[in-house]
Design a protein around this motif. Structure first.
Motif, mmCIF file in Angstrom:
data_model
loop_
_atom_site.group_PDB
_atom_site.id
_atom_site.type_symbol
_atom_site.label_atom_id
_atom_site.label_comp_id
_atom_site.label_asym_id
_atom_site.label_seq_id
_atom_site.Cartn_x
_atom_site.Cartn_y
_atom_site.Cartn_z
ATOM 1 N N THR A 214 52.221 -11.802 -12.888
ATOM 2 C CA THR A 214 51.962 -13.227 -12.662
ATOM 3 C C THR A 214 51.419 -13.899 -13.927
ATOM 4 N N ASP A 215 51.371 -15.226 -13.899
ATOM 5 C CA ASP A 215 50.776 -15.968 -15.030
ATOM 6 C C ASP A 215 49.313 -15.569 -15.230
ATOM 7 N N GLU A 216 48.644 -15.345 -14.120
ATOM 8 C CA GLU A 216 47.230 -14.946 -14.195
ATOM 9 C C GLU A 216 47.087 -13.587 -14.913
ATOM 10 N N ASP A 217 48.007 -12.667 -14.571
ATOM 11 C CA ASP A 217 47.999 -11.366 -15.267
ATOM 12 C C ASP A 217 48.179 -11.571 -16.768
ATOM 13 N N ALA A 218 49.104 -12.467 -17.128
ATOM 14 C CA ALA A 218 49.377 -12.712 -18.556
ATOM 15 C C ALA A 218 48.126 -13.244 -19.250
ATOM 16 N N GLU A 219 47.403 -14.143 -18.559
ATOM 17 C CA GLU A 219 46.206 -14.717 -19.182
ATOM 18 C C GLU A 219 45.115 -13.661 -19.361
ATOM 19 N N GLU A 220 44.959 -12.835 -18.344
ATOM 20 C CA GLU A 220 43.941 -11.773 -18.446
ATOM 21 C C GLU A 220 44.329 -10.766 -19.540
ATOM 22 N N LEU A 221 45.625 -10.503 -19.630
ATOM 23 C CA LEU A 221 46.099 -9.573 -20.653
ATOM 24 C C LEU A 221 45.824 -10.140 -22.049
ATOM 25 N N ALA A 222 46.050 -11.444 -22.196
ATOM 26 C CA ALA A 222 45.790 -12.085 -23.493
ATOM 27 C C ALA A 222 44.324 -11.917 -23.891
ATOM 28 N N ASP A 223 43.431 -12.057 -22.915
ATOM 29 C CA ASP A 223 41.993 -11.908 -23.222
ATOM 30 C C ASP A 223 41.681 -10.489 -23.703
ATOM 31 N N ILE A 224 42.243 -9.514 -23.005
ATOM 32 C CA ILE A 224 41.987 -8.118 -23.392
ATOM 33 C C ILE A 224 42.513 -7.860 -24.802
ATOM 34 N N LEU A 225 43.739 -8.317 -25.053
ATOM 35 C CA LEU A 225 44.372 -8.038 -26.350
ATOM 36 C C LEU A 225 43.630 -8.714 -27.492
ATOM 37 N N ARG A 226 43.113 -9.903 -27.222
ATOM 38 C CA ARG A 226 42.372 -10.588 -28.267
ATOM 39 C C ARG A 226 41.110 -9.804 -28.627
ATOM 40 N N GLU A 227 40.440 -9.306 -27.597
ATOM 41 C CA GLU A 227 39.210 -8.530 -27.845
ATOM 42 C C GLU A 227 39.447 -7.311 -28.722
ATOM 43 N N VAL A 228 40.622 -6.671 -28.525
ATOM 44 C CA VAL A 228 40.854 -5.424 -29.275
ATOM 45 C C VAL A 228 41.799 -5.634 -30.455
ATOM 46 N N ASN A 229 42.210 -6.882 -30.671
ATOM 47 C CA ASN A 229 43.090 -7.201 -31.788
ATOM 48 C C ASN A 229 44.387 -6.366 -31.751
ATOM 49 N N GLY A 230 44.937 -6.264 -30.548
ATOM 50 C CA GLY A 230 46.141 -5.436 -30.405
ATOM 51 C C GLY A 230 47.366 -6.286 -30.115
ATOM 52 N N HIS A 231 48.528 -5.699 -30.253
ATOM 53 C CA HIS A 231 49.727 -6.403 -29.800
ATOM 54 C C HIS A 231 50.370 -5.641 -28.670
ATOM 55 N N VAL A 232 51.288 -6.289 -27.977
ATOM 56 C CA VAL A 232 51.782 -5.704 -26.735
ATOM 57 C C VAL A 232 53.301 -5.595 -26.713
ATOM 58 N N ASN A 233 53.736 -4.497 -26.145
ATOM 59 C CA ASN A 233 55.134 -4.239 -25.869
ATOM 60 C C ASN A 233 55.340 -4.402 -24.374
ATOM 61 N N LEU A 234 56.137 -5.384 -23.990
ATOM 62 C CA LEU A 234 56.404 -5.522 -22.559
ATOM 63 C C LEU A 234 57.632 -4.687 -22.212
ATOM 64 N N ILE A 235 57.532 -3.905 -21.162
ATOM 65 C CA ILE A 235 58.661 -3.060 -20.747
ATOM 66 C C ILE A 235 59.017 -3.419 -19.304
ATOM 67 N N PRO A 236 60.140 -4.123 -19.091
ATOM 68 C CA PRO A 236 60.523 -4.363 -17.691
ATOM 69 C C PRO A 236 60.686 -3.001 -17.017
ATOM 70 N N VAL A 237 59.989 -2.766 -15.915
ATOM 71 C CA VAL A 237 59.956 -1.407 -15.362
ATOM 72 C C VAL A 237 61.370 -0.940 -15.040
ATOM 73 N N ASN A 238 61.620 0.306 -15.354
ATOM 74 C CA ASN A 238 62.922 0.914 -15.114
ATOM 75 C C ASN A 238 62.814 1.593 -13.745
ATOM 76 N N PRO A 239 63.406 1.007 -12.709
ATOM 77 C CA PRO A 239 63.139 1.529 -11.362
ATOM 78 C C PRO A 239 63.654 2.955 -11.201
ATOM 79 N N ILE A 240 62.882 3.802 -10.547
ATOM 80 C CA ILE A 240 63.347 5.162 -10.257
ATOM 81 C C ILE A 240 63.557 5.257 -8.757
ATOM 82 N N LYS A 241 64.522 6.089 -8.371
ATOM 83 C CA LYS A 241 64.919 6.027 -6.954
ATOM 84 C C LYS A 241 63.862 6.609 -6.007
#
Ligand code: SAH
Length: 345
Positions: free
Chosen positions: A267-294
């Protein structure tokens, strides 16, 4: 006496072994070169050694090799997924990917995994065993021989949790980047962990210049616990502290992995919370659309949602990439090829 695994010895260790056999140091150098540069698969290929020395080596040491059981090649992007058989019959997977900036190999660190992440196929049957240092190296060696092409980047992101096989993983990194071996720069090696906090502290003290990637996948401990059992043991706060220490000690910025699961963490809220975490640790992020397993009913986020999530992060000045889905037409997700092969038997 059990034979020793010759390919797991570092350059210095091999030197001690060979000198204690009464041989000169330069012999150790020749043998290391055969094993880790010329990538031979038997002692008999070491043609500059005497027959006598080769026989003595055969008596004292095993030389592990991997057997290719199956290769799947993507028609879309040339990605090759390898299923290898280990000397004891266990199966592991590795992936060869072609990028503009060079060829990349994704290696496994364990047979199976005991971390239990809900969306991951590697962990369904639990951990079988750790891989030896030689067996992690061999995945790269076997692929190099098969493709006849140079590997420039290595990611330890296949099956298994590398920090749960810590010593062999660290030794693998040192040997892969050793100037006497394939000499792959540590800057081109990435190790990914689901967040074994004490090991992140240990790794910070190893004097390595690899990239550490953290599988985050959620922004609150509660949500993370629903996807990753390891979150019951270590909180996001503890992970952040360990990451700050890692950056402090190594000067290497961390990468975070975030698999987007439809309706669960996207969700957008998840994205905002993620941005806060990443800013704190000065990291960048790789988004991986989940690869569904059966075996599980998680679904991937829609393309529109992935784009909106990325957009939200970028608006907050976060460095974000979407993991290009390599080999979508073959069993792409960790552990899927091995599982489908085993189920056919
Ligand atoms: N154990 C390590 C490395 C293995 S997996 C770790 O957890 O980081 C490499 C990455 O792929 C991890 O971020 C993992 O969570 C993710 N992953 C595993 N299965 C996946 C799937 N089906 N779809 C998307 N990402 C997946």
């Amino acid at each position: 006496m059990d034979k020793k695994d010759i390919k797991s010895f570092s350059f210095d260790e091999l030197n001690n072994e060979i000198v204690s056999m009464g041989e000169k140091s330069f012999r150790a150098k020749q043998i290391y070169d055969w094993l880790h540069v010329k990538l031979v698969r038997s002692f008999d290929e070491m043609t500059n050694l005497s027959n006598d020395l080769r026989s003595r080596l055969k008596e004292a040491y095993t030389l592990t090799t991997l057997e290719i059981v199956r290769v799947q090649e993507s028609k879309i992007d040339g990605t090759r997924k390898y299923l290898f058989k280990l000397p004891d019959g266990n199966l592991i997977e590795s992936v060869w990917m072609i990028y503009k900036h060079g060829n990349s190999v994704c290696v496994s660190s364990q047979v199976g995994c005991r971390m239990g992440c809900k969306f991951c196929a590697s962990t369904i049957d639990g951990l079988e065993r750790n891989l030896l240092t030689s067996e992690i190296l061999d995945q790269i060696y076997a692929i190099t021989l098969d493709t006849k092409d140079r590997v420039s980047n290595v990611v330890v992101m296949g099956s298994g949790e590398p920090m749960d096989n810590y010593d062999n993983t660290v030794k693998f990194v040192r040997m892969l980047s050793d100037e006497h071996g394939l000499n792959i720069s540590q800057r081109n090696i990435t190790v990914s962990t689901c967040g074994l906090v004490p090991k992140i502290y240990d790794l910070a003290n190893e004097d390595l210049s690899i990239t550490l990637a953290i599988s985050l996948h959620a922004t609150t401990d509660e949500k993370r616990r629903n996807l990753m059992p390891i979150a019951n043991k270590y909180s996001i706060k503890e992970i952040k502290e360990a990451c700050l220490n890692y950056f402090d000690k190594t000067g290497r910025r961390l990468t975070f992995e975030y698999s987007l699961v439809g309706g669960v963490n996207d969700t957008d809220e998840d994205a905002e919370e993620l941005a806060d975490i990443l800013r704190e640790v000065n990291g960048h992020v790789n988004l991986i659309p989940v690869n569904p397993i059966k075996e599980r009913d998680f679904v991937s986020s829609t393309d529109k949602r992935v784009a909106a999530f990325k957009n939200k992060l970028e608006k907050k000045q976060i460095n974000v990439t979407i993991r290009r889905e390599m080999g979508r037409d073959i069993d792409g997700a960790c552990g899927q090829l091995r599982r489908s092969f085993l189920q056919e038997q």
